[in-house]
Motif scaffolding. Structure first.
Motif, mmCIF file in Angstrom:
data_model
loop_
_atom_site.group_PDB
_atom_site.id
_atom_site.type_symbol
_atom_site.label_atom_id
_atom_site.label_comp_id
_atom_site.label_asym_id
_atom_site.label_seq_id
_atom_site.Cartn_x
_atom_site.Cartn_y
_atom_site.Cartn_z
ATOM 1 N N PRO A 294 0.810 -1.228 0.000
ATOM 2 C CA PRO A 294 0.000 0.000 0.000
ATOM 3 C C PRO A 294 0.845 1.281 0.000
ATOM 4 C CG PRO A 294 -0.893 -1.596 1.548
ATOM 5 C CD PRO A 294 0.435 -2.119 1.124
ATOM 6 N N ARG B 145 2.496 1.807 -3.449
ATOM 7 C CA ARG B 145 1.594 2.412 -4.432
ATOM 8 C C ARG B 145 1.279 3.862 -4.071
ATOM 9 N NH1 ARG B 145 -0.802 -2.760 -3.983
ATOM 10 N NH2 ARG B 145 -2.308 -1.940 -2.482
ATOM 11 N N ALA B 146 0.932 4.102 -2.797
ATOM 12 C CA ALA B 146 0.482 5.434 -2.383
ATOM 13 C C ALA B 146 1.566 6.491 -2.555
ATOM 14 C CB ALA B 146 0.014 5.402 -0.929
ATOM 15 N N SER B 147 2.827 6.110 -2.343
ATOM 16 C CA SER B 147 3.925 7.074 -2.424
ATOM 17 C C SER B 147 4.392 7.331 -3.848
ATOM 18 C CB SER B 147 5.118 6.568 -1.602
ATOM 19 O OG SER B 147 5.635 5.369 -2.161
ATOM 20 N N ARG C 231 2.557 5.918 5.199
ATOM 21 C CA ARG C 231 1.351 5.579 4.438
ATOM 22 C C ARG C 231 0.261 6.606 4.681
ATOM 23 N NH1 ARG C 231 0.765 0.546 6.072
ATOM 24 N NH2 ARG C 231 -0.749 1.022 7.689
ATOM 25 N N TYR D 40 1.091 9.895 2.738
ATOM 26 C CA TYR D 40 0.903 9.842 1.290
ATOM 27 C C TYR D 40 -0.549 9.617 0.889
ATOM 28 C CZ TYR D 40 5.817 10.320 0.364
ATOM 29 O OH TYR D 40 7.096 10.831 0.282
ATOM 30 N N ARG D 41 -1.370 9.184 1.833
ATOM 31 C CA ARG D 41 -2.800 9.073 1.544
ATOM 32 C C ARG D 41 -3.552 10.364 1.855
ATOM 33 N NH1 ARG D 41 -4.233 2.989 3.888
ATOM 34 N NH2 ARG D 41 -3.665 1.830 1.991
ATOM 35 N N GLN E 62 -1.077 13.255 -1.643
ATOM 36 C CA GLN E 62 -1.535 12.970 -2.996
ATOM 37 C C GLN E 62 -1.102 14.064 -3.970
ATOM 38 O OE1 GLN E 62 -5.763 12.212 -2.837
ATOM 39 N NE2 GLN E 62 -5.535 10.537 -1.391
#
Length: 248
Positions: A30, A33-35, A101, A104-105, A110
């Motif tokens: 997660p 992907r998020a970063s 996490r 970055y969410r 974002q």
């Protein structure tokens, strides 16, 4: 009987290690992907394919084919993803992983990822290679970019990508020479200092362009996070992940 017991023990250990690796990957994917790390990897593959096409047109067929084979072995996408995620699992504690996490969410995270992944897209890289458009930065924004530049692993990652590709070319050349004339494997790494010296003076202006759509408040908040323990830990881990992905 002893041999059967040994085999069973080894088999159980293998399954345990495999399960651990899969759980570590599930924990880090997660954040991966998020970063934006997954997207950066895809952009690297696109740039690599462009380089392969260029080599195919410029090099003798045998040399180009050898370079392509070595490139496919070293930069196979799924294995690069796996090495990067495993590296994150090793270099981040559970708390650091969670903090990164969550950042970055967030809305700010974002926006940061959108700016950074746009910057590594092939189209944007081509534009930047032709020269950055002039930017007028306020003293405050320039100071914030300087702070950010001290934390981001941009120079480290630029070096790693350049040296990995140079190392691949050296290895391919040695294979083609058949031992008649060997190019030292460490020759590419000798350019590390000169690479950094070329990139470092351009870093503030480059960051100004990359984060041009972030407001002053957003940029300042990102710089603040980059200086936290979690931010610094993530940047160290992401640099290590890039290095491990590029160098199996």
């Amino acid at each position: 009987m002893t041999r059967l017991l040994l085999r069973a023990t080894c088999g159980a250990l293998f399954v345990s290690l495999l399960s651990f690796g899969m759980s570590a990957q599930a924990d880090t994917s997660p954040l991966y992907r998020a970063s934006g790390m997954e997207t950066h990897q895809a952009h690297f593959q696109q740039a690599l394919e462009k380089a392969r096409s260029r080599y195919a047109a410029q090099l003798p067929a045998a040399v180009a084919e050898n370079l392509l084979r070595k490139s496919n072995e070293r930069f196979e996408p799924e294995r690069m993803h796996a090495r990067a995620m495993a590296s994150l699992a090793v270099n981040l504690s559970d708390e650091q992983l969670t903090d990164a996490r969550e950042f970055y969410r967030s809305e700010l995270g974002q926006a940061v990822v959108a700016a950074e992944t746009r910057a590594t897209s092939p189209a944007e890289v081509s534009r930047m290679q032709n020269g950055l458009p002039p930017l007028t930065l306020s003293a405050e924004r320039e100071a914030t970019l300087q702070r950010l530049g001290q934390q981001l692993p941009a120079l480290d990652m630029g070096e790693e990508v350049s040296l990995a590709l140079a190392s691949l070319a050296t290895q391919s050349a040695n294979d083609m020479l058949g031992g008649l004339l060997t190019i030292p494997d460490g020759l590419a790494s000798q350019g590390r200092g000169s690479l950094r010296a070329q990139m470092e003076p351009k870093l503030p202006q480059t960051l100004g362009y990359v984060y041009r759509d972030l407001s002053d408040a957003q940029l300042s908040a990102y710089a603040d996070w980059s200086e936290t323990e979690s931010g610094q830990a993530f940047f160290r881990a992401s640099s290590a992940a890039a290095r491990d992905a590029l160098n199996p």
